[in-house]
Scaffold this motif. Sequence first.
Motif, PDB file in Angstrom:
ATOM      1  N   GLY A  94     -22.051 -88.982  74.385  1.00 23.04           N
ATOM      2  CA  GLY A  94     -21.624 -89.846  75.482  1.00 23.04           C
ATOM      3  C   GLY A  94     -20.277 -90.486  75.207  1.00 23.04           C
ATOM      4  N   GLN A  95     -20.037 -90.898  73.935  1.00 24.76           N
ATOM      5  CA  GLN A  95     -18.743 -91.488  73.576  1.00 24.76           C
ATOM      6  C   GLN A  95     -17.620 -90.483  73.763  1.00 24.76           C
ATOM      7  N   SER A  96     -17.850 -89.248  73.337  1.00 24.42           N
ATOM      8  CA  SER A  96     -16.821 -88.211  73.438  1.00 24.42           C
ATOM      9  C   SER A  96     -16.455 -87.943  74.889  1.00 24.42           C
ATOM     10  N   LEU A  97     -17.470 -87.860  75.748  1.00 28.72           N
ATOM     11  CA  LEU A  97     -17.197 -87.619  77.164  1.00 28.72           C
ATOM     12  C   LEU A  97     -16.415 -88.778  77.766  1.00 28.72           C
ATOM     13  N   ARG A  98     -16.809 -90.010  77.457  1.00 26.53           N
ATOM     14  CA  ARG A  98     -16.080 -91.172  77.993  1.00 26.53           C
ATOM     15  C   ARG A  98     -14.635 -91.192  77.503  1.00 26.53           C
ATOM     16  N   SER A  99     -14.434 -90.803  76.241  1.00 30.31           N
ATOM     17  CA  SER A  99     -13.075 -90.759  75.705  1.00 30.31           C
ATOM     18  C   SER A  99     -12.217 -89.782  76.493  1.00 30.31           C
ATOM     19  N   MET A 100     -12.786 -88.639  76.821  1.00 29.46           N
ATOM     20  CA  MET A 100     -12.038 -87.650  77.598  1.00 29.46           C
ATOM     21  C   MET A 100     -11.802 -88.141  79.026  1.00 29.46           C
ATOM     22  N   GLN A 101     -12.809 -88.737  79.619  1.00 31.80           N
ATOM     23  CA  GLN A 101     -12.685 -89.189  81.010  1.00 31.80           C
ATOM     24  C   GLN A 101     -11.599 -90.249  81.172  1.00 31.80           C
ATOM     25  N   LYS A 102     -11.340 -91.020  80.124  1.00 31.89           N
ATOM     26  CA  LYS A 102     -10.286 -92.038  80.186  1.00 31.89           C
ATOM     27  C   LYS A 102      -8.911 -91.421  80.413  1.00 31.89           C
ATOM     28  N   ASP A 103      -8.750 -90.158  80.048  1.00 34.09           N
ATOM     29  CA  ASP A 103      -7.437 -89.510  80.167  1.00 34.09           C
ATOM     30  C   ASP A 103      -7.233 -88.809  81.499  1.00 34.09           C
ATOM     31  N   VAL A 104      -8.274 -88.679  82.298  1.00 34.48           N
ATOM     32  CA  VAL A 104      -8.138 -88.033  83.607  1.00 34.48           C
ATOM     33  C   VAL A 104      -7.213 -88.881  84.487  1.00 34.48           C
ATOM     34  N   ASN A 105      -6.314 -88.189  85.181  1.00 31.92           N
ATOM     35  CA  ASN A 105      -5.286 -88.794  86.050  1.00 31.92           C
ATOM     36  C   ASN A 105      -4.144 -89.426  85.264  1.00 31.92           C
ATOM     37  N   LYS A 106      -4.113 -89.172  83.946  1.00 30.16           N
ATOM     38  CA  LYS A 106      -2.974 -89.595  83.145  1.00 30.16           C
ATOM     39  C   LYS A 106      -2.137 -88.383  82.762  1.00 30.16           C
ATOM     40  N   THR A 107      -0.885 -88.631  82.418  1.00 34.42           N
ATOM     41  CA  THR A 107       0.017 -87.565  81.998  1.00 34.42           C
ATOM     42  C   THR A 107       0.295 -87.715  80.507  1.00 34.42           C
ATOM     43  N   TRP A 108       0.123 -86.611  79.763  1.00 38.90           N
ATOM     44  CA  TRP A 108       0.342 -86.636  78.323  1.00 38.90           C
ATOM     45  C   TRP A 108       1.290 -85.527  77.897  1.00 38.90           C
ATOM     46  N   GLU A 109       2.029 -85.799  76.859  1.00 42.70           N
ATOM     47  CA  GLU A 109       2.871 -84.769  76.253  1.00 42.70           C
ATOM     48  C   GLU A 109       1.988 -83.867  75.402  1.00 42.70           C
ATOM     49  N   VAL A 110       2.088 -82.569  75.620  1.00 42.39           N
ATOM     50  CA  VAL A 110       1.259 -81.579  74.939  1.00 42.39           C
ATOM     51  C   VAL A 110       2.157 -80.582  74.219  1.00 42.39           C
ATOM     52  N   LEU A 111       1.830 -80.285  72.988  1.00 44.12           N
ATOM     53  CA  LEU A 111       2.509 -79.239  72.236  1.00 44.12           C
ATOM     54  C   LEU A 111       1.717 -77.947  72.407  1.00 44.12           C
ATOM     55  N   ILE A 112       2.344 -76.929  72.995  1.00 47.02           N
ATOM     56  CA  ILE A 112       1.652 -75.665  73.255  1.00 47.02           C
ATOM     57  C   ILE A 112       1.450 -74.909  71.946  1.00 47.02           C
ATOM     58  N   GLU A 113       0.188 -74.602  71.635  1.00 45.59           N
ATOM     59  CA  GLU A 113      -0.144 -73.883  70.409  1.00 45.59           C
ATOM     60  C   GLU A 113      -0.335 -72.388  70.628  1.00 45.59           C
ATOM     61  N   GLY A 114      -0.614 -71.984  71.868  1.00 46.81           N
ATOM     62  CA  GLY A 114      -0.822 -70.564  72.149  1.00 46.81           C
ATOM     63  C   GLY A 114      -1.736 -70.388  73.332  1.00 46.81           C
ATOM     64  N   ASN A 115      -2.209 -69.154  73.509  1.00 54.19           N
ATOM     65  CA  ASN A 115      -3.098 -68.849  74.620  1.00 54.19           C
ATOM     66  C   ASN A 115      -4.429 -69.582  74.463  1.00 54.19           C
ATOM     67  N   SER A 116      -5.009 -69.947  75.598  1.00 56.63           N
ATOM     68  CA  SER A 116      -6.355 -70.483  75.585  1.00 56.63           C
ATOM     69  C   SER A 116      -7.320 -69.446  75.025  1.00 56.63           C
ATOM     70  N   LYS A 117      -8.351 -69.898  74.343  1.00 50.88           N
ATOM     71  CA  LYS A 117      -9.335 -68.969  73.770  1.00 50.88           C
ATOM     72  C   LYS A 117     -10.094 -68.207  74.845  1.00 50.88           C
ATOM     73  N   LYS A 118     -10.143 -68.776  76.051  1.00 50.66           N
ATOM     74  CA  LYS A 118     -10.935 -68.156  77.114  1.00 50.66           C
ATOM     75  C   LYS A 118     -10.117 -67.360  78.120  1.00 50.66           C
ATOM     76  N   SER A 119      -8.793 -67.601  78.158  1.00 50.86           N
ATOM     77  CA  SER A 119      -7.996 -66.936  79.194  1.00 50.86           C
ATOM     78  C   SER A 119      -6.542 -66.832  78.772  1.00 50.86           C
ATOM     79  N   ASP A 120      -5.995 -65.632  78.813  1.00 54.30           N
ATOM     80  CA  ASP A 120      -4.570 -65.443  78.518  1.00 54.30           C
ATOM     81  C   ASP A 120      -3.682 -65.979  79.626  1.00 54.30           C
ATOM     82  N   ALA A 121      -4.274 -66.371  80.736  1.00 56.30           N
ATOM     83  CA  ALA A 121      -3.502 -66.947  81.843  1.00 56.30           C
ATOM     84  C   ALA A 121      -3.306 -68.449  81.660  1.00 56.30           C
ATOM     85  N   HIS A 122      -3.863 -69.010  80.576  1.00 55.41           N
ATOM     86  CA  HIS A 122      -3.765 -70.442  80.331  1.00 55.41           C
ATOM     87  C   HIS A 122      -3.214 -70.704  78.934  1.00 55.41           C
TER      88      HIS A 122
END
Length: 488
Positions: free
Chosen positions: A410-438
């Motif tokens: 429950g704590q982990s989910l709440r931590s993630m939900q706090k970031d919804v609708n916020k903008t963050w700087e992300v360092l791209i590491e590579g393709n998503s494990k589930k999709s090469d389109a992401h």
Amino acid sequence: MIKFAKIDLMRESAMELVHDESRQGEVFSVPATTHRPFRKHFYIESYGCAMNFADSEVIASLLQKEGYGPTSQAEQAQLILINTCSIRDKAEQTIRRRLSELRSVKNKNPSVLIGILGCMAERLKEKLLEQEQLVDLVVGPDAYRTLPSLISSADEGNKAVNILLSREETYGDIAPFRLNSNGVSAFISIMRGCNNMCSFCVVPFTRGRERSRDLPSILQEARQLIADGYREVTLLGQNVDSYYWVDEATGVTITFARLLEEVALISPLLRVRFSTSHPKDITEEVLQTIKRYPNICRYIHLPVQSGSNRILQLMNRTYTREWYLAKVSRIREVLPECGISTDIIAGFCTETEEDHLQTLDLMQQCDYDLAYMYFYSERPGTLAERRYEDDVPETVKKRRLQEIIDLHRGQSLRSMQKDVNKTWEVLIEGNSKKSDAHWQGRTTHNKMVVFPKNGISGKGDYVEVLITHCTAGTLMGEQISQTVLNQV
């Protein structure tokens, strides 16, 4: 203890000072940029901690100089190496099973050498050679420089072993041979060993006393990584806050805070992470250094182990729950959005229901972003094994662990939900494990973000991502722009 990837919350994994649970048993293979022909090949699997994976890159560098190249197929190798974790019996049994499987390769080709490296080698020593006859080489974590001579000895039919611990070895002069790298993130080992005698931990006995690597070699490695296109380094140590090096030429003492600053100053393009921090040692100076430099990531792993003062004393953790809670409060005061993760052990010796409830209460107060959770596994040779009875039934350990996991989910989910609708700087590491389109990448807080490719950004770029939704383990969003860092 330090972790670098989120684990399945339901997985029972080995308690270790530095974990990358997603990379248990990872095979290192030939990097795409490697074209040099090799006379012989080695195959290596690494288990357990991030320090083991960093050590495997040092081993690869040493073997390359001896004419060995890496291969991802054990059947193609003349030398098979297993870099081991000894922190928990389950981890050792996994490695024993894997060694038994690899014996089939040797049965087909008797000239193949099989070696066991790292903490399990240090703990079991000659037993692996003489009693169980599983391997040809046994090499402890401070003896990798002797691998060439040990290999030669084993080639002549001798059993080769070197498990001597060192008070000086840091491998600081060896440039790691980056294997299976994403080309964006890399480890830099800044120290080895541990002086903390936590009663449950085997690390001081398998990795020896604490010693720090010299500052110039660390900075040289970091500068080379940025020149090679890497954009993130993680400074590794059993307890990085204990880093201490004196420049004999000037008499200047370098603390961990100063080291962090020196690495951060190399380039604004270089993100700096570190693992791990012992709560008793992380200083106000470190917190203020993180605050001053935006490229030092806002993420601190602060293992608590238990919320009970009585259990903390038995564990020899040298702090109280009140002191720990005050430290967490100070981190959030200085670094308001800093991600905080922890380690928790369920069912340590003599733990009562009241002790367990105190752990759950501390978790609720800290509201962790990420936690690594285990039930206690007694390890031979530790202070706890010698002093205390492992008297909590396994069924009780597992039930308490499940309650800890359920709370943290429950704590982990709440931590993630706090970031919804916020903008963050992300360092791209590579393709998503589930999709090469992401793409996938991480925020400064060590949260994984997945977002669609736009045809403009690429691996190693910094991008602004608007978070639109999430799971308990991943943020999802849309890229809205690249950042000015890409033009630095």
